[in-house]
Design a protein around this motif. Sequence first.
Motif, PDB file in Angstrom:
ATOM      1  N   VAL A   1       9.389  -9.924   1.851  1.00  0.00           N
ATOM      2  CA  VAL A   1       8.469  -9.887   2.455  1.00  0.00           C
ATOM      3  C   VAL A   1       8.242  -8.506   3.314  1.00  0.00           C
ATOM      4  N   LEU A   2       7.315  -7.928   3.144  1.00  0.00           N
ATOM      5  CA  LEU A   2       6.870  -6.737   3.976  1.00  0.00           C
ATOM      6  C   LEU A   2       6.520  -6.829   5.125  1.00  0.00           C
ATOM      7  N   VAL A   3       7.230  -6.457   6.122  1.00  0.00           N
ATOM      8  CA  VAL A   3       6.950  -6.720   7.793  1.00  0.00           C
ATOM      9  C   VAL A   3       6.550  -5.143   8.092  1.00  0.00           C
ATOM     10  N   THR A   4       5.413  -4.991   8.483  1.00  0.00           N
ATOM     11  CA  THR A   4       5.026  -3.484   8.574  1.00  0.00           C
ATOM     12  C   THR A   4       4.244  -3.453   9.975  1.00  0.00           C
ATOM     13  N   ASN A   5       3.983  -2.510  10.671  1.00  0.00           N
ATOM     14  CA  ASN A   5       3.136  -1.973  11.657  1.00  0.00           C
ATOM     15  C   ASN A   5       1.791  -1.321  11.103  1.00  0.00           C
ATOM     16  N   SER A   6       1.634  -1.097   9.781  1.00  0.00           N
ATOM     17  CA  SER A   6       0.549  -0.897   8.707  1.00  0.00           C
ATOM     18  C   SER A   6      -0.553  -1.851   8.948  1.00  0.00           C
ATOM     19  N   THR A   7      -1.705  -1.405   8.247  1.00  0.00           N
ATOM     20  CA  THR A   7      -2.825  -2.449   8.142  1.00  0.00           C
ATOM     21  C   THR A   7      -2.619  -3.489   7.199  1.00  0.00           C
ATOM     22  N   GLU A   8      -3.307  -4.556   7.133  1.00  0.00           N
ATOM     23  CA  GLU A   8      -3.175  -5.531   6.056  1.00  0.00           C
ATOM     24  C   GLU A   8      -3.280  -5.065   4.649  1.00  0.00           C
TER      25      GLU A   8
ATOM     26  N   GLY B   1       7.240  -4.309  17.490  1.00  0.00           N
ATOM     27  CA  GLY B   1       8.113  -4.403  18.533  1.00  0.00           C
ATOM     28  C   GLY B   1       8.240  -6.021  18.680  1.00  0.00           C
ATOM     29  N   PRO B   2       8.072  -6.648  19.703  1.00  0.00           N
ATOM     30  CA  PRO B   2       8.137  -8.171  19.841  1.00  0.00           C
ATOM     31  C   PRO B   2       7.092  -9.018  19.086  1.00  0.00           C
ATOM     32  N   GLY B   3       6.109  -8.280  18.744  1.00  0.00           N
ATOM     33  CA  GLY B   3       4.942  -8.942  17.881  1.00  0.00           C
ATOM     34  C   GLY B   3       5.256  -9.283  16.560  1.00  0.00           C
ATOM     35  N   LYS B   4       6.143  -8.021  16.134  1.00  0.00           N
ATOM     36  CA  LYS B   4       6.622  -8.176  14.772  1.00  0.00           C
ATOM     37  C   LYS B   4       7.570  -9.436  14.628  1.00  0.00           C
ATOM     38  N   VAL B   5       8.321  -9.644  15.724  1.00  0.00           N
ATOM     39  CA  VAL B   5       9.172 -10.709  15.784  1.00  0.00           C
ATOM     40  C   VAL B   5       8.431 -11.980  15.643  1.00  0.00           C
ATOM     41  N   SER B   6       7.532 -12.196  16.571  1.00  0.00           N
ATOM     42  CA  SER B   6       6.780 -13.223  16.689  1.00  0.00           C
ATOM     43  C   SER B   6       6.078 -13.822  15.254  1.00  0.00           C
TER      44      SER B   6
ATOM     45  N   HIS C   1      13.631   3.001  15.812  1.00  0.00           N
ATOM     46  CA  HIS C   1      14.143   2.323  16.785  1.00  0.00           C
ATOM     47  C   HIS C   1      13.207   1.081  17.458  1.00  0.00           C
ATOM     48  N   SER C   2      11.792   1.265  17.248  1.00  0.00           N
ATOM     49  CA  SER C   2      10.648   0.458  17.358  1.00  0.00           C
ATOM     50  C   SER C   2      10.876  -1.166  16.915  1.00  0.00           C
ATOM     51  N   ASP C   3      11.906  -1.068  16.078  1.00  0.00           N
ATOM     52  CA  ASP C   3      11.840  -2.221  15.199  1.00  0.00           C
ATOM     53  C   ASP C   3      13.396  -3.101  15.567  1.00  0.00           C
ATOM     54  N   LEU C   4      14.037  -2.412  16.797  1.00  0.00           N
ATOM     55  CA  LEU C   4      15.148  -3.196  17.335  1.00  0.00           C
ATOM     56  C   LEU C   4      14.967  -4.820  17.722  1.00  0.00           C
ATOM     57  N   PRO C   5      13.867  -5.002  18.034  1.00  0.00           N
ATOM     58  CA  PRO C   5      13.752  -6.597  18.393  1.00  0.00           C
ATOM     59  C   PRO C   5      13.921  -7.527  17.126  1.00  0.00           C
TER      60      PRO C   5
END
Length: 146
Positions: free
Chosen positions: A35-42, A81-86, A109-113
């Motif tokens: 599963v790719l979990v990214t801050n990029s666009t869909e 951040g936290p949104g990636k976790v949820s 470091h933004s992926d620490l959560p």
Amino acid sequence: KAEAAYWFDTYARARLRPGGAAALQAHRAHGQALVLVTNSTEFIAAAACTAWNMDAWLANGIPLDEQGRISGQLETPLCYGPGKVSKTEAWARTHGISLARSSFYSDSHSDLPLLERVGFPYAVHPDPKLAFVAKRRGWPILNWGA
């Protein structure tokens, strides 16, 4: 969508580092969901997921208007951040995946959560803040090659 797929195929697809390809292959060989979990666009996430034969993606949703044009809005929470976790927790619950038995790879470091939430965190070519935390916590620091 087509423009994002073209951009990805032209500029990003071939940039998958050897270690990244090996990690995907190893997880795939063990029957694990990729599963790719990214801050990029869909749109970019979907192209990457297709190109690299991954099972799913979690990214920032970009709503379209009635004519299929980008509306200028973003779905929340952002996949950051936290949104990636949820988003990851929700996907894992739906698919019966234990995050305690899951791996997550990041350079930021933004992926620490999310790194703190999974059982197997990996820092890959980490930024200085992530490198510092990874060293202190004993997380593997990987160099996936050029």
